[in-house]
Enzyme design. Structure first.
Site, PDB file in Angstrom:
ATOM      1  N   ALA A   1     -14.270 -14.789 -34.051  1.00 43.52           N
ATOM      2  CA  ALA A   1     -14.560 -14.724 -35.486  1.00 43.52           C
ATOM      3  C   ALA A   1     -13.323 -14.855 -36.365  1.00 43.52           C
ATOM      4  O   ALA A   1     -13.370 -15.468 -37.426  1.00 43.52           O
ATOM      5  CB  ALA A   1     -15.282 -13.402 -35.795  1.00 43.52           C
ATOM      6  N   HIS A   2     -12.200 -14.275 -35.917  1.00 46.50           N
ATOM      7  CA  HIS A   2     -11.044 -14.248 -36.831  1.00 46.50           C
ATOM      8  C   HIS A   2     -10.409 -15.613 -37.042  1.00 46.50           C
ATOM      9  O   HIS A   2      -9.535 -15.772 -37.891  1.00 46.50           O
ATOM     10  CB  HIS A   2     -10.013 -13.202 -36.378  1.00 46.50           C
ATOM     11  CG  HIS A   2      -9.199 -13.572 -35.171  1.00 46.50           C
ATOM     12  ND1 HIS A   2      -7.889 -13.972 -35.268  1.00 46.50           N
ATOM     13  CD2 HIS A   2      -9.498 -13.586 -33.851  1.00 46.50           C
ATOM     14  CE1 HIS A   2      -7.403 -14.203 -34.049  1.00 46.50           C
ATOM     15  NE2 HIS A   2      -8.361 -13.978 -33.178  1.00 46.50           N
TER      16      HIS A   2
ATOM     17  N   CYS B   1      -0.089 -16.713 -30.739  1.00 45.99           N
ATOM     18  CA  CYS B   1      -0.548 -15.613 -29.902  1.00 45.99           C
ATOM     19  C   CYS B   1       0.617 -15.030 -29.120  1.00 45.99           C
ATOM     20  O   CYS B   1       0.560 -13.906 -28.680  1.00 45.99           O
ATOM     21  CB  CYS B   1      -1.647 -16.066 -28.959  1.00 45.99           C
ATOM     22  SG  CYS B   1      -3.078 -16.633 -29.862  1.00 45.99           S
TER      23      CYS B   1
ATOM     24  N   GLY C   1     -11.982 -14.033 -28.237  1.00 48.27           N
ATOM     25  CA  GLY C   1     -11.998 -15.300 -27.517  1.00 48.27           C
ATOM     26  C   GLY C   1     -11.401 -15.117 -26.129  1.00 48.27           C
ATOM     27  O   GLY C   1     -11.864 -15.707 -25.145  1.00 48.27           O
ATOM     28  N   THR C   2     -10.396 -14.281 -26.051  1.00 49.28           N
ATOM     29  CA  THR C   2      -9.746 -13.995 -24.765  1.00 49.28           C
ATOM     30  C   THR C   2     -10.754 -13.416 -23.780  1.00 49.28           C
ATOM     31  O   THR C   2     -10.835 -13.843 -22.619  1.00 49.28           O
ATOM     32  CB  THR C   2      -8.583 -12.998 -24.989  1.00 49.28           C
ATOM     33  OG1 THR C   2      -7.617 -13.614 -25.837  1.00 49.28           O
ATOM     34  CG2 THR C   2      -7.949 -12.576 -23.689  1.00 49.28           C
TER      35      THR C   2
ATOM     36  N   THR D   1     -20.698  -0.320 -26.448  1.00 43.62           N
ATOM     37  CA  THR D   1     -21.421  -0.331 -27.729  1.00 43.62           C
ATOM     38  C   THR D   1     -20.925  -1.482 -28.603  1.00 43.62           C
ATOM     39  O   THR D   1     -19.721  -1.687 -28.738  1.00 43.62           O
ATOM     40  CB  THR D   1     -21.232   1.025 -28.446  1.00 43.62           C
ATOM     41  OG1 THR D   1     -21.733   2.042 -27.579  1.00 43.62           O
ATOM     42  CG2 THR D   1     -21.966   1.066 -29.772  1.00 43.62           C
TER      43      THR D   1
HETATM   44  N1  PLP Z   1      -8.263 -19.778 -27.273  1.00 36.01           N
HETATM   45  C1  PLP Z   1      -7.551 -20.417 -28.219  1.00 36.01           C
HETATM   46  C2  PLP Z   1      -7.513 -21.912 -28.226  1.00 36.01           C
HETATM   47  C3  PLP Z   1      -6.853 -19.705 -29.196  1.00 36.01           C
HETATM   48  O1  PLP Z   1      -6.162 -20.331 -30.131  1.00 36.01           O
HETATM   49  C4  PLP Z   1      -6.900 -18.279 -29.152  1.00 36.01           C
HETATM   50  C5  PLP Z   1      -6.117 -17.481 -30.125  1.00 36.01           C
HETATM   51  O2  PLP Z   1      -5.091 -17.912 -30.596  1.00 36.01           O
HETATM   52  C6  PLP Z   1      -7.686 -17.663 -28.161  1.00 36.01           C
HETATM   53  C7  PLP Z   1      -8.339 -18.450 -27.235  1.00 36.01           C
HETATM   54  C8  PLP Z   1      -7.806 -16.189 -28.073  1.00 36.01           C
HETATM   55  O3  PLP Z   1      -8.672 -15.708 -29.061  1.00 36.01           O
HETATM   56  P1  PLP Z   1      -8.618 -14.149 -29.469  1.00 36.01           P
HETATM   57  O4  PLP Z   1      -7.465 -14.019 -30.411  1.00 36.01           O
HETATM   58  O5  PLP Z   1      -9.933 -13.897 -30.143  1.00 36.01           O
HETATM   59  O6  PLP Z   1      -8.450 -13.380 -28.237  1.00 36.01           O
END
Ligand code: PLP
Length: 386
Positions: A201-202, A329, A72-73, A238
């Site tokens: 996904a996680h 996080c 997501g990051t 990849t």
């Molecule tokens: N955006 C939100 C709202 C999140 O809660 C998180 C992870 O906690 C992320 C982005 C980042 O996702 P990833 O852990 O896949 O980098």
């Protein structure tokens, strides 16, 4: 011996068995590189495309609008930085309660000359739509608005349909970080006017290290990562084939079961709220806790003053219960939560985020409550119970 309890499902979730089963052959059997033209490669490529179809189907968009990423990051970085670098965006409007991958990207872009404006948020963490309209109407600079769907610390939901309409009215691009809601809420990109959304996904019982970004109809065509031509030139490197397969399967399972999952998990949250209110005088909740206004998996609890409140997370961990203070996080960091600060939560009181999943039970909530009642017992009583 009590088994451990996991109440940190906004940080990450357990991989569902359906996704694991689907992934396994892609480690040792179908290990081809999707860019190879031989049969091994074609098998891997077909699996990636099948997953893309699932994601596009779940979000009501075209497969050509879905790009797999590593997290997501990465998805959020790709959009914010890509919008400035390639789309001529000169101003970013976001809010102080966004995830750090959005906020820190926006701050980085500000340091290189992009204007950054923060829309006000209310005490529940919802963006002030009137203020957003004032900001949008005040400048003719090309603008990207980035506002998350559900806050990861509070659970508060933003009406992204309304934000999309407003951005459309003023010709602004709209990105929503939907990492906490993909797989939990029906997102229909035919109805929501977002140019970009992101998923990971996680967060929905898929594997870690696999995400995706939705880019509406060719809005952005240049990558963040340069190299090979993977993901139609949008994301070199990849592909994590097994991860993508797991993402697709986990999303399919999640989306097919949203109503049941929602009922089960919201019931746990409601039960926890009711028990906490009844048994721990002085407890309060941060963010929106209503059925419509909040993510049913997240409950942010503001605890009353007590000598043991300071080490609450530690004490719960000792009792085998995993939860999170602020955003997981950045758990482990001593910094306070920027989200709680932004909504003006009482900084002198301990806040803990409990986040539930379909794998949690009412009996686990009972154990949590009983541990909390023990921990918060008046000093005299606790001396006899410890
Ligand atoms: N955006 C939100 C709202 C999140 O809660 C998180 C992870 O906690 C992320 C982005 C980042 O996702 P990833 O852990 O896949 O980098």
């Amino acid at each position: 011996m009590n088994t451990k309890i996991y109440f940190d499902n906004a940080a990450t979730t357990a991989l569902c068995s359906e996704a694991l089963e689907e992934m396994l052959p892609y480690f040792q059997q179908h290990y081809g590189n999707p860019s190879s033209i031989h049969s091994f490669g074609r098998t891997a490529k077909a699996a990636v495309e099948k997953a893309r179809k699932i994601v596009a189907g779940a979000l009501h968009c075209s497969t050509s609008e879905i790009f797999f990423t590593g997290s997501g990051t990465e998805s959020n970085n790709t959009i914010l930085k890509g919008a400035v670098q390639y789309l001529g965006v000169q101003r970013i409007i976001t809010s102080a309660v966004e995830h750090h991958c959005v906020l820190h990207s926006a701050e980085f872009l500000q340091s290189t000359g992009t204007e950054l404006q923060l829309v006000k948020v209310d005490a529940l963490g919802r963006p002030d739509i009137q203020h957003l309209e004032i900001l949008l109407s005040n400048s003719s600079k090309k603008t990207l608005v980035s506002l998350m769907h559900a806050n990861n610390e509070l659970g508060t939901i933003t009406d992204i349909k309304a934000v999309g309409e407003l951005c459309d009215k003023y010709g602004a691009l709209f990105h929503s970080d939907t990492v906490q809601t993909v797989g939990y809420f029906h997102i229909n990109l035919q109805e929501t006017k977002a140019h970009f959304i992101s998923g990971s996904a996680h967060k929905f019982h898929g594997p870690k290290g696999t995400g995706f970004v939705f880019i509406r109809g060719g809005t952005l065509t240049q990558p963040l990562l340069h190299g090979g031509a993977q993901e139609r030139n949008m994301r070199a490197g990849t592909e994590n084939v097994a991860g993508i397969v797991g993402l697709g399967k986990a999303l399919q399972v999640a989306v097919d079961n949203i109503p049941d999952n929602r009922e089960q998990v919201y019931h746990l949250k409601q039960y926890a709220m009711q028990q906490l209110t009844e048994l721990l005088p002085g407890v309060a909740f941060n963010g929106d806790t209503s059925a419509e206004g909040s993510n049913y998996k997240v409950l942010n609890v503001l605890f009353p003053f007590h000598p043991k409140a300071e080490l609450l997370l530690f004490n719960l961990d000792m009792a085998g219960i995993a939860a999170s203070g602020g955003s997981a996080c950045s758990s482990g960091s001593e910094k306070g939560s920027h989200v709680l600060m932004a909504i003006g939560a009482d900084p002198t009181r301990k806040a803990i985020r409990f986040s539930f999943s379909k794998y949690n039970t009412k009996a686990e909530i009972d154990r949590l409550i009983s541990e909390l009642v023990k921990l918060f017992a008046p000093a005299k009583t606790s001396a006899t119970t410890v």
